[in-house]
Motif scaffolding. Structure first.
Motif, PDB file in Angstrom:
ATOM      1  N   MET A 170      12.402 -56.289  -7.747  1.00  0.00           N
ATOM      2  CA  MET A 170      11.712 -56.532  -9.184  1.00  0.00           C
ATOM      3  C   MET A 170      10.544 -57.511  -8.603  1.00  0.00           C
ATOM      4  SD  MET A 170      15.226 -57.708 -11.058  1.00  0.00           S
ATOM      5  CE  MET A 170      14.305 -58.302 -12.324  1.00  0.00           C
ATOM      6  N   ILE A 171       9.635 -57.375  -9.414  1.00  0.00           N
ATOM      7  CA  ILE A 171       8.381 -58.225  -9.155  1.00  0.00           C
ATOM      8  C   ILE A 171       7.616 -58.290 -10.788  1.00  0.00           C
ATOM      9  CG2 ILE A 171       6.791 -56.519  -8.511  1.00  0.00           C
ATOM     10  CD1 ILE A 171       5.210 -58.428  -6.805  1.00  0.00           C
ATOM     11  N   SER A 172       7.373 -59.558 -10.917  1.00  0.00           N
ATOM     12  CA  SER A 172       6.754 -59.888 -12.399  1.00  0.00           C
ATOM     13  C   SER A 172       5.585 -58.882 -12.824  1.00  0.00           C
ATOM     14  CB  SER A 172       6.599 -61.237 -12.588  1.00  0.00           C
ATOM     15  OG  SER A 172       5.537 -61.717 -12.009  1.00  0.00           O
ATOM     16  N   THR A 173       5.322 -58.364 -13.754  1.00  0.00           N
ATOM     17  CA  THR A 173       4.236 -57.841 -14.322  1.00  0.00           C
ATOM     18  C   THR A 173       3.088 -58.794 -14.339  1.00  0.00           C
ATOM     19  OG1 THR A 173       4.802 -58.355 -16.432  1.00  0.00           O
ATOM     20  CG2 THR A 173       5.475 -56.244 -15.842  1.00  0.00           C
ATOM     21  N   THR A 174       3.085 -60.097 -14.491  1.00  0.00           N
ATOM     22  CA  THR A 174       1.963 -61.056 -14.389  1.00  0.00           C
ATOM     23  C   THR A 174       1.428 -61.009 -12.889  1.00  0.00           C
ATOM     24  OG1 THR A 174       2.970 -62.381 -16.104  1.00  0.00           O
ATOM     25  CG2 THR A 174       1.325 -63.335 -14.648  1.00  0.00           C
ATOM     26  N   GLY A 205      14.605 -49.833 -24.221  1.00  0.00           N
ATOM     27  CA  GLY A 205      13.515 -49.490 -24.713  1.00  0.00           C
ATOM     28  C   GLY A 205      12.580 -48.287 -24.053  1.00  0.00           C
ATOM     29  N   GLU A 206      11.432 -48.392 -24.055  1.00  0.00           N
ATOM     30  CA  GLU A 206      10.573 -47.533 -23.725  1.00  0.00           C
ATOM     31  C   GLU A 206       9.847 -47.822 -22.570  1.00  0.00           C
ATOM     32  OE1 GLU A 206       7.233 -44.005 -25.119  1.00  0.00           O
ATOM     33  OE2 GLU A 206       7.368 -45.949 -26.461  1.00  0.00           O
ATOM     34  N   TYR A 229      -3.919 -47.499 -16.118  1.00  0.00           N
ATOM     35  CA  TYR A 229      -3.258 -46.678 -17.278  1.00  0.00           C
ATOM     36  C   TYR A 229      -3.165 -47.465 -18.774  1.00  0.00           C
ATOM     37  CZ  TYR A 229      -0.347 -43.418 -20.104  1.00  0.00           C
ATOM     38  OH  TYR A 229       0.059 -42.826 -21.227  1.00  0.00           O
ATOM     39  N   CYS A 230      -2.407 -48.425 -18.359  1.00  0.00           N
ATOM     40  CA  CYS A 230      -2.295 -49.438 -19.504  1.00  0.00           C
ATOM     41  C   CYS A 230      -3.387 -50.140 -20.188  1.00  0.00           C
ATOM     42  CB  CYS A 230      -1.092 -50.450 -18.891  1.00  0.00           C
ATOM     43  SG  CYS A 230       0.460 -50.089 -18.665  1.00  0.00           S
ATOM     44  N   ARG A 231      -4.421 -50.532 -19.178  1.00  0.00           N
ATOM     45  CA  ARG A 231      -5.520 -51.169 -19.865  1.00  0.00           C
ATOM     46  C   ARG A 231      -6.316 -49.938 -20.651  1.00  0.00           C
ATOM     47  NH1 ARG A 231      -6.769 -54.088 -14.170  1.00  0.00           N
ATOM     48  NH2 ARG A 231      -5.650 -56.383 -14.864  1.00  0.00           N
ATOM     49  N   GLU A 232      -6.484 -48.856 -20.070  1.00  0.00           N
ATOM     50  CA  GLU A 232      -7.023 -47.998 -20.888  1.00  0.00           C
ATOM     51  C   GLU A 232      -6.560 -47.452 -22.081  1.00  0.00           C
ATOM     52  OE1 GLU A 232      -7.272 -44.620 -18.069  1.00  0.00           O
ATOM     53  OE2 GLU A 232      -8.443 -45.492 -16.686  1.00  0.00           O
ATOM     54  N   GLN A 233      -5.083 -47.384 -22.199  1.00  0.00           N
ATOM     55  CA  GLN A 233      -4.322 -46.959 -23.482  1.00  0.00           C
ATOM     56  C   GLN A 233      -4.009 -48.227 -24.235  1.00  0.00           C
ATOM     57  OE1 GLN A 233      -3.523 -43.540 -24.158  1.00  0.00           O
ATOM     58  NE2 GLN A 233      -4.789 -43.327 -22.196  1.00  0.00           N
ATOM     59  N   GLU A 234      -4.260 -49.308 -23.866  1.00  0.00           N
ATOM     60  CA  GLU A 234      -4.146 -50.720 -24.507  1.00  0.00           C
ATOM     61  C   GLU A 234      -2.641 -50.667 -24.954  1.00  0.00           C
ATOM     62  OE1 GLU A 234      -6.556 -50.642 -28.008  1.00  0.00           O
ATOM     63  OE2 GLU A 234      -8.564 -51.261 -27.054  1.00  0.00           O
ATOM     64  N   ILE A 235      -1.937 -50.699 -23.719  1.00  0.00           N
ATOM     65  CA  ILE A 235      -0.407 -50.711 -23.668  1.00  0.00           C
ATOM     66  C   ILE A 235      -0.100 -52.318 -22.991  1.00  0.00           C
ATOM     67  CG2 ILE A 235       1.792 -50.057 -22.734  1.00  0.00           C
ATOM     68  CD1 ILE A 235       0.448 -47.162 -22.651  1.00  0.00           C
ATOM     69  N   GLU A 236       0.689 -52.801 -23.804  1.00  0.00           N
ATOM     70  CA  GLU A 236       1.198 -54.131 -23.326  1.00  0.00           C
ATOM     71  C   GLU A 236       2.459 -54.057 -22.488  1.00  0.00           C
ATOM     72  OE1 GLU A 236       0.739 -57.937 -25.264  1.00  0.00           O
ATOM     73  OE2 GLU A 236      -0.187 -56.900 -26.756  1.00  0.00           O
ATOM     74  N   LEU A 237       2.689 -54.630 -21.282  1.00  0.00           N
ATOM     75  CA  LEU A 237       4.062 -54.594 -20.521  1.00  0.00           C
ATOM     76  C   LEU A 237       4.576 -55.918 -20.769  1.00  0.00           C
ATOM     77  CD1 LEU A 237       2.738 -52.549 -17.480  1.00  0.00           C
ATOM     78  CD2 LEU A 237       3.687 -51.702 -19.507  1.00  0.00           C
ATOM     79  N   GLU A 238       5.967 -55.803 -20.522  1.00  0.00           N
ATOM     80  CA  GLU A 238       6.544 -57.117 -20.483  1.00  0.00           C
ATOM     81  C   GLU A 238       7.704 -56.999 -19.185  1.00  0.00           C
ATOM     82  OE1 GLU A 238       8.698 -57.630 -24.197  1.00  0.00           O
ATOM     83  OE2 GLU A 238       9.736 -55.831 -23.938  1.00  0.00           O
ATOM     84  N   ILE A 261       8.853 -46.390  -9.895  1.00  0.00           N
ATOM     85  CA  ILE A 261       8.610 -47.546 -10.328  1.00  0.00           C
ATOM     86  C   ILE A 261       8.819 -47.406 -11.901  1.00  0.00           C
ATOM     87  CG2 ILE A 261       6.978 -49.364 -10.710  1.00  0.00           C
ATOM     88  CD1 ILE A 261       5.571 -48.629  -7.988  1.00  0.00           C
ATOM     89  N   GLN A 262       9.398 -48.565 -12.411  1.00  0.00           N
ATOM     90  CA  GLN A 262       9.753 -48.463 -14.021  1.00  0.00           C
ATOM     91  C   GLN A 262       9.371 -49.654 -14.436  1.00  0.00           C
ATOM     92  OE1 GLN A 262      13.804 -47.746 -14.771  1.00  0.00           O
ATOM     93  NE2 GLN A 262      13.908 -45.735 -14.155  1.00  0.00           N
ATOM     94  N   VAL A 263       8.601 -49.744 -15.669  1.00  0.00           N
ATOM     95  CA  VAL A 263       8.236 -50.939 -16.400  1.00  0.00           C
ATOM     96  C   VAL A 263       8.334 -50.943 -17.865  1.00  0.00           C
ATOM     97  CG1 VAL A 263       5.645 -50.542 -16.149  1.00  0.00           C
ATOM     98  CG2 VAL A 263       6.389 -52.696 -16.290  1.00  0.00           C
ATOM     99  N   LYS A 264       8.799 -51.816 -18.407  1.00  0.00           N
ATOM    100  CA  LYS A 264       8.834 -51.719 -19.826  1.00  0.00           C
ATOM    101  C   LYS A 264       7.998 -52.093 -20.740  1.00  0.00           C
ATOM    102  CE  LYS A 264      12.010 -53.451 -23.721  1.00  0.00           C
ATOM    103  NZ  LYS A 264      11.301 -53.729 -24.577  1.00  0.00           N
ATOM    104  N   ILE A 265       7.497 -51.098 -21.599  1.00  0.00           N
ATOM    105  CA  ILE A 265       6.474 -51.346 -22.648  1.00  0.00           C
ATOM    106  C   ILE A 265       6.591 -52.402 -23.608  1.00  0.00           C
ATOM    107  CG2 ILE A 265       5.002 -50.215 -24.675  1.00  0.00           C
ATOM    108  CD1 ILE A 265       5.623 -47.527 -23.240  1.00  0.00           C
ATOM    109  N   LYS A 266       6.031 -53.398 -23.947  1.00  0.00           N
ATOM    110  CA  LYS A 266       6.275 -54.225 -24.723  1.00  0.00           C
ATOM    111  C   LYS A 266       6.389 -53.888 -26.072  1.00  0.00           C
ATOM    112  CE  LYS A 266       4.803 -59.164 -25.890  1.00  0.00           C
ATOM    113  NZ  LYS A 266       3.787 -60.058 -25.831  1.00  0.00           N
ATOM    114  N   ASN A 267       7.514 -54.245 -26.913  1.00  0.00           N
ATOM    115  CA  ASN A 267       7.824 -53.944 -28.395  1.00  0.00           C
ATOM    116  C   ASN A 267       6.689 -54.201 -29.322  1.00  0.00           C
ATOM    117  OD1 ASN A 267      10.119 -52.701 -27.534  1.00  0.00           O
ATOM    118  ND2 ASN A 267      11.166 -54.440 -28.004  1.00  0.00           N
TER     119      ASN A 267
END
Length: 267
Positions: A170-174, A205-206, A229-238, A261-267
């Motif tokens: 595990m490694i933080s998204t930050t 979650g997703e 991908y997240c920056r282009e789609q304006e997706i926030e992760l947590e 690799i899995q990472v959670k999309i912020k609600n």
């Protein structure tokens, strides 16, 4: 001698479905001997001995060694009971091990199914709540320390966990957003069967999921792709990126290693 009361060795062997040589051997070691032998050396067994032989064969079927069976037959009823109880404990332990191995095989098949997805494609998946057992925070990123932490962690679960890729990182998204090449992982983890105060919740979650095949040297490319991908789609992760090797490979052929690799999309 009344023949109706006795069985020849061939008749007894046929009756209980064993080899005559087995009866010869049991006689030689003093475990089960005929009622008498005639002047020609022929062995004759009393009909009443069939029950004794049945006990021996049933204990052999349970995997008891012959020395232990001899002790049971010549000992007390209490010793017989204790031997059976010990055998039951042994069988239950083997059943637990078999269940563990069965679960590992089932998970490996799931990993293979995931690994067969198109590599480097970003997928959205929905996960339920799950719980993980975490290592102590990984302050020393050296390989030797990480392996030591891995061994300490998996000792909490079973001897089969480490060699079967039953752990992940595990490694933080930050950290990864700041530097996709950052490999200062926060924790090692293994799946936990239940929820209690020691366990980390991997929340429902997703999630974004990406499967990568190749060496660790270029694993950062997967993080590059996810972050862009997240920056282009304006997706926030947590939370954390959860990284697990699905299919390992020998050192000489690391190009075949498959990682998810899995990472959670912020609600």
């Amino acid at each position: 001698m009344k023949s109706s009361k006795y069985l020849k060795i061939s008749e007894l062997a046929q009756l209980v479905h064993i080899n005559k040589r087995t009866l010869h051997y049991y006689d030689e070691i003093g475990l089960f001997s005929p009622e008498f032998k005639d002047t020609n050396g022929y062995r004759y067994y009393a009909m009443t001995q069939i029950m004794d032989l049945s006990i021996i064969l049933s204990l052999r079927e349970l995997g008891m060694p012959l020395d232990e069976i001899r002790d049971i037959l010549t000992g007390s009823f209490n010793e017989y009971t204790l031997s059976l109880e010990h055998k039951l404990d042994d069988i239950e332990s083997k059943i637990r091990d078999l269940h563990t191995i069965k679960d590992i095989i089932s998970r490996k098949l799931e990993y293979i199914e995931t690994a067969e997805r198109s590599h480097m494609d970003i997928n959205r998946i929905t996960l339920d709540d799950s719980y993980l057992i975490l290592s102590d925070p990984l302050k020393d990123p050296s390989l030797l320390n990480v392996l030591d932490e891995a061994h300490q962690l998996v000792d909490q679960k079973s001897q089969y966990t480490l060699p079967n890729n039953e752990y992940g990182f595990m490694i933080s998204t930050t950290k990864k957003f700041a530097d996709p090449k950052d490999e200062s992982y926060d924790y090692l983890y293994i799946d936990a069967p239940i929820d209690d105060d020691r366990h980390h919740l991997k929340p429902a979650g997703e999630y974004l999921s990406l499967v990568y095949q190749g060496t660790e040297d270029t694993l950062y490319l997967t993080y590059d792709k996810l972050i862009n991908y997240c920056r282009e789609q304006e997706i926030e992760l947590e939370g954390y990126f959860y990284e697990k090797v699905l299919l390992d490979s020998i050192q000489k052929n690391q190009d075949n290693m498959v990682t998810e690799i899995q990472v959670k999309i912020k609600n």
